[in-house]
Design a protein around this motif. Structure first.
Motif, mmCIF file in Angstrom:
data_model
loop_
_atom_site.group_PDB
_atom_site.id
_atom_site.type_symbol
_atom_site.label_atom_id
_atom_site.label_comp_id
_atom_site.label_asym_id
_atom_site.label_seq_id
_atom_site.Cartn_x
_atom_site.Cartn_y
_atom_site.Cartn_z
ATOM 1 N N HIS A 53 1.892 7.137 -6.640
ATOM 2 C CA HIS A 53 0.837 8.092 -6.991
ATOM 3 C C HIS A 53 1.290 9.513 -6.691
ATOM 4 O O HIS A 53 1.022 10.445 -7.471
ATOM 5 C CB HIS A 53 -0.445 7.757 -6.232
ATOM 6 C CG HIS A 53 -1.641 8.538 -6.680
ATOM 7 N ND1 HIS A 53 -1.933 9.791 -6.201
ATOM 8 C CD2 HIS A 53 -2.608 8.244 -7.594
ATOM 9 C CE1 HIS A 53 -3.036 10.245 -6.779
ATOM 10 N NE2 HIS A 53 -3.467 9.320 -7.636
ATOM 11 N N GLN A 54 1.989 9.689 -5.570
ATOM 12 C CA GLN A 54 2.524 11.013 -5.239
ATOM 13 C C GLN A 54 3.494 11.490 -6.314
ATOM 14 O O GLN A 54 3.443 12.649 -6.756
ATOM 15 C CB GLN A 54 3.235 10.968 -3.880
ATOM 16 C CG GLN A 54 3.855 12.290 -3.458
ATOM 17 C CD GLN A 54 4.690 12.167 -2.186
ATOM 18 O OE1 GLN A 54 4.618 11.156 -1.477
ATOM 19 N NE2 GLN A 54 5.498 13.166 -1.904
ATOM 20 N N GLU A 89 -7.153 1.213 -7.126
ATOM 21 C CA GLU A 89 -7.799 1.721 -5.916
ATOM 22 C C GLU A 89 -7.231 3.077 -5.512
ATOM 23 O O GLU A 89 -7.948 3.923 -4.977
ATOM 24 C CB GLU A 89 -7.626 0.732 -4.764
ATOM 25 C CG GLU A 89 -8.398 -0.569 -4.913
ATOM 26 C CD GLU A 89 -8.111 -1.545 -3.784
ATOM 27 O OE1 GLU A 89 -7.323 -1.189 -2.875
ATOM 28 O OE2 GLU A 89 -8.657 -2.661 -3.798
ATOM 29 N N ALA A 90 -5.942 3.292 -5.767
ATOM 30 C CA ALA A 90 -5.276 4.533 -5.360
ATOM 31 C C ALA A 90 -5.543 5.691 -6.313
ATOM 32 O O ALA A 90 -5.137 6.820 -6.026
ATOM 33 C CB ALA A 90 -3.775 4.299 -5.245
ATOM 34 N N LYS A 110 -4.218 -2.581 -6.417
ATOM 35 C CA LYS A 110 -3.986 -1.493 -5.468
ATOM 36 C C LYS A 110 -3.820 -0.154 -6.186
ATOM 37 O O LYS A 110 -4.277 0.891 -5.702
ATOM 38 C CB LYS A 110 -2.739 -1.787 -4.632
ATOM 39 C CG LYS A 110 -2.932 -2.804 -3.533
ATOM 40 C CD LYS A 110 -3.721 -2.226 -2.371
ATOM 41 C CE LYS A 110 -3.757 -3.192 -1.205
ATOM 42 N NZ LYS A 110 -4.591 -2.676 -0.090
ATOM 43 N N ASN A 146 -4.202 1.555 9.534
ATOM 44 C CA ASN A 146 -4.291 1.124 8.135
ATOM 45 C C ASN A 146 -4.608 -0.368 8.092
ATOM 46 O O ASN A 146 -4.221 -1.117 8.991
ATOM 47 C CB ASN A 146 -2.996 1.416 7.366
ATOM 48 C CG ASN A 146 -1.818 0.642 7.894
ATOM 49 O OD1 ASN A 146 -1.486 0.730 9.066
ATOM 50 N ND2 ASN A 146 -1.150 -0.104 7.035
ATOM 51 N N GLY A 157 0.801 -1.219 0.000
ATOM 52 C CA GLY A 157 0.000 0.000 0.000
ATOM 53 C C GLY A 157 0.834 1.269 0.000
ATOM 54 O O GLY A 157 0.615 2.167 -0.827
ATOM 55 N N PRO A 158 1.818 1.386 0.918
ATOM 56 C CA PRO A 158 2.659 2.589 0.903
ATOM 57 C C PRO A 158 3.412 2.799 -0.406
ATOM 58 O O PRO A 158 3.612 3.941 -0.833
ATOM 59 C CB PRO A 158 3.634 2.334 2.067
ATOM 60 C CG PRO A 158 2.869 1.459 3.001
ATOM 61 C CD PRO A 158 2.058 0.558 2.116
ATOM 62 N N VAL A 197 2.407 1.930 -3.484
ATOM 63 C CA VAL A 197 1.454 2.450 -4.473
ATOM 64 C C VAL A 197 1.161 3.920 -4.193
ATOM 65 O O VAL A 197 1.111 4.747 -5.118
ATOM 66 C CB VAL A 197 0.160 1.612 -4.458
ATOM 67 C CG1 VAL A 197 -0.920 2.277 -5.309
ATOM 68 C CG2 VAL A 197 0.434 0.207 -4.970
ATOM 69 N N ASN A 198 0.979 4.267 -2.931
ATOM 70 C CA ASN A 198 0.700 5.663 -2.585
ATOM 71 C C ASN A 198 1.869 6.577 -2.949
ATOM 72 O O ASN A 198 1.667 7.706 -3.418
ATOM 73 C CB ASN A 198 0.390 5.776 -1.093
ATOM 74 C CG ASN A 198 -0.913 5.101 -0.723
ATOM 75 O OD1 ASN A 198 -1.795 4.918 -1.560
ATOM 76 N ND2 ASN A 198 -1.040 4.706 0.535
ATOM 77 N N LEU A 199 3.099 6.097 -2.746
ATOM 78 C CA LEU A 199 4.261 6.911 -3.090
ATOM 79 C C LEU A 199 4.363 7.097 -4.606
ATOM 80 O O LEU A 199 4.698 8.188 -5.093
ATOM 81 C CB LEU A 199 5.535 6.266 -2.542
ATOM 82 C CG LEU A 199 6.831 7.052 -2.773
ATOM 83 C CD1 LEU A 199 6.764 8.423 -2.099
ATOM 84 C CD2 LEU A 199 8.037 6.276 -2.249
ATOM 85 N N TRP A 227 -5.307 -3.880 5.281
ATOM 86 C CA TRP A 227 -5.173 -4.413 3.943
ATOM 87 C C TRP A 227 -5.988 -5.702 3.794
ATOM 88 O O TRP A 227 -6.244 -6.422 4.747
ATOM 89 C CB TRP A 227 -3.713 -4.663 3.585
ATOM 90 C CG TRP A 227 -2.912 -5.384 4.621
ATOM 91 C CD1 TRP A 227 -2.725 -6.719 4.747
ATOM 92 C CD2 TRP A 227 -2.151 -4.792 5.701
ATOM 93 N NE1 TRP A 227 -1.924 -7.011 5.806
ATOM 94 C CE2 TRP A 227 -1.543 -5.854 6.418
ATOM 95 C CE3 TRP A 227 -1.925 -3.483 6.129
ATOM 96 C CZ2 TRP A 227 -0.743 -5.641 7.516
ATOM 97 C CZ3 TRP A 227 -1.118 -3.261 7.231
ATOM 98 C CH2 TRP A 227 -0.542 -4.331 7.918
#
Length: 646
Positions: A225-226, A295-296, A292, A593, A218-219, A221-223, A595
């Protein structure tokens, strides 16, 4: 349908072909297109004994320093390669693959692949590296090519696992996380190159042995996206993600799954190799990562590439079945395809082999298997070799090195005598060829580009929770080695015979099956005619019902927070379609968080329902979700309740 990627069937013509118009943008750039064969790499491969069997395979061009843009001694520059790609294309749809790889402070957790730009030289990265590349690629002479970029290997994954107070953090990675230049640089490259209509950007997404853990997936994918929304970029500049680049993770592990148990205990918790990682192979990881990513906020049609250049693991040491079930370690270690000492080992791995040949659209959601890392090019040297590229020596490239915290203090598994990263390593290429899987010509199997015939006569019978399938064998000039079985368009298994038993189905439900044949050269047939089957009603006149239990285990606790895993098991006699676990915290715990589930939390009351992909459980089947939480004071375990519906 999977399509073998090769330029072997194209007849080059003299002179460049100037396109009359830019190529129309497509959903998957690899489908219906040839792919560029780098003549520099091809010549080196063909010069090795038996190397001509793979010298026509497409590989990526690596631009790992500013000088590489215009070419270095003995190596063509970007424009020369693009001109050659236009010549090879001869007016047909054609993919050109290039690796963008020169971030400031590159590869902060390694030394062998460090780069020329220091941690603060983001302006040089933009003006002397990315901008000139974009200017060349944007030339109208190349507008008919489908230009596929791999954006900055290892950079963002390093910030997830090797920076910010993690157990494996390094000072260099902490610097790069603090100054933001990895995120800024990736965003800048995406924005600049994404503005060119015929460019398809794929961001590096590590591999399953790096980011496959729930706490990393998860982290990461979020990074990404950032980064994709920094420096003026948007997610529209991201065609997809590429995994396993320049790595060795097995594409598929056929002899064990994450849900297997040994002596009543899940291997996820008891196998040192699996070590709680929910992804056991690269294909499973790529699909989980894609889900993921959507989803992000990435596009629903985002695609995945998997680098299969060195993950075949064939030869005499390749397992032919599962290990003995005397312990979780003997079971997994005896049957795993990946033969490394540890999943973190990355440098010139001994015993590795060429993997699947480059192939378009081999699986739903997978745009292609590709050879991003040209086989035979070194990962790095164990002793310092003077150079002007900023590349150092790395102990992980030394066969005698006994490891570090990032590989659990295992032997490095590296081949000795390696040259600098990116330079030709003849001994490695010969070993990759000898251990190729599927084998190549010279390794026991003739070269073949003809797909097998389509399986026919697909038939089957059902129970309430399963289906038994059979079909008529395919034929091919080198022999069919197996079959791929698809349920509702998604591959659910393989078989080396003309039959297959599917399980975990829902009672009174219609399913559609197709089968594809595969031959020894890796070619895959078109799908058979579809077979529609409806499962029988469940027992007791109440189809699809069942009960469930949930067990709770804290996997780590650091005093103010903890990670926990919850295993959900169907204890009924029929399959279930959904489940929900509820509890009330006895103390001050609060989930931060979660998952593999859908969380509802109100004060001390917690409810976790299944995610869209893990709600269906066969009778006796199980799945799991996990979470991170904080607390103050005591950390007493809650009492869980589980309900399931058909």
């Amino acid at each position: 349908m999977a399509v073998t990627l090769s330029a072997a069937s194209l007849v080059p013509i003299a002179g460049a072909v100037t396109p009359a118009h830019a190529a129309a943008r497509v959903d998957n750039p690899f489908v219906g297109a040839g792919v560029y064969v780098n003549p520099d790499w091809s010549a080196r491969a063909a010069a090795e004994p038996g190397g001509s069997a793979v010298a026509n395979q497409p590989t990526s061009l690596w631009l790992d320093r500013i000088a590489a843009i215009n070419g270095t001694t003995g190596k063509m520059g970007l424009r020369a390669h693009l001109n050659e790609a236009v010549r090879q294309a001869a007016g047909k749809p054609y993919v050109f693959q290039v690796v963008i790889y020169n971030l400031p402070g590159r590869d902060c957790a390694a030394l062998a692949s460090n780069g020329e730009l220091g941690p603060t030289e983001i302006d040089r990265y933009k003006t002397e590296y990315v901008d000139p590349i974009a200017a060349i690629i944007a030339d109208p002479a190349y507008a008919n090519l489908r230009i596929v970029t791999t954006i900055e290997l290892d950079s963002l994954p390093n910030l997830v696992t090797n920076a910010g107070g993690t157990a494996t953090a390094t000072p260099a990675c902490d610097v790069m996380k603090a100054n933001g230049n990895y995120v800024t640089g990736v965003g800048y490259a995406l924005n600049k190159l994404g503005a060119i209509p015929n460019v398809y950007n794929y961001i590096d997404a590590g591999h399953h042995g790096w980011l496959g853990w729930d706490s990393n997936l998860g982290p990461s994918v979020n990074l990404l996206h950032q980064a994709a929304t920094s420096s003026g970029s948007t997610v529209a500049n991201v065609q997809g993600f590429v995994t396993n680049t320049a790595n060795y993770s097995a594409l598929k592990e056929p002899y064990f799954t994450i849900d297997d148990t040994v002596n009543g205990q899940p291997i996820r918790a008891t196998s040192k190799w699996v070590d709680w990682n929910r992804s056991v192979d690269e294909l499973g990881y790529a699909k989980a990562f894609r889900e993921k990513a959507v989803e992000a906020g990435f596009d629903a049609n985002v695609g995945m590439l998997i680098d299969t250049s060195r993950n075949g693991w064939g030869g005499p040491n390749r397992p032919t079945g599962p290990g003995a079930k005397t312990s979780a370690d003997t079971y997994v270690d005896g049957g795993r395809i990946d033969r490394r000492f540890q999943l973190g080992n990355w440098c010139n791995q001994a015993g590795a082999g060429l993997g699947e040949r480059p192939t378009a659209a081999p699986e739903p959601g997978i745009d292609a298997y590709v050879w991003v890392k040209p086989p035979g090019e070194s990962d790095g040297a164990s002793q310092y070799i003077p150079n002007d590229q900023g590349k150092g020596a790395d102990q992980m490239c030394d066969p005698a090195y006994t490891g570090n915290v990032r590989n659990n203090f295992k032997m490095s598994g590296a081949l000795g005598g390696a040259p600098l990263a990116g330079e030709w390593f003849s001994a490695q290429f010969r070993e990759l060829l000898a251990n190729a899987y599927p084998p190549v010509n010279g390794g026991g199997t003739p070269t073949d580009t003809v797909a097998p015939s389509v399986p026919t006569g697909l038939a089957g019978t059902t129970t309430a929770t399963g289906a038994s399938l059979s079909w008529t064998a395919s034929t091919d000039n080198v022999g069919v080695t197996g079959y791929q079985v698809f349920r509702n368009g998604v591959q659910v298994g393989t078989s080396t015979t003309t039959s297959y038993t599917d399980s975990g189905l829902t009672a009174s439900t219609a399913y559609s099956y197709t089968v594809k044949a595969r031959d020894a050269a890796g070619n895959v047939s078109a799908a058979s005619a579809a077979l529609s089957l409806t499962t029988q009603a469940g027992g007791g006149g109440n189809p699809g019902t069942g009960g469930c239990t949930a067990t709770y285990k804290v996997s780590s606790d650091w005093g103010s927070g903890f990670n926990a895993d919850v295993t959900v098991t169907n204890t009924g006699t029929a399959a279930v379609n959904s489940w929900k676990v509820t509890w009330t915290w006895p103390g001050s715990q609060q989930i931060t968080n979660l998952w593999n589930g859908s969380l509802t939390q109100s004060g001390a009351s917690v409810s976790v329902a299944n995610a869209g992909y893990n709600g269906s459980l066969a009778a006796g089947g199980s799945t799991a979700f996990g979470f991170g939480a904080g607390y103050s004071g005591g950390n007493t375990a809650p009492t869980l309740s589980c309900t399931a519906t058909g």
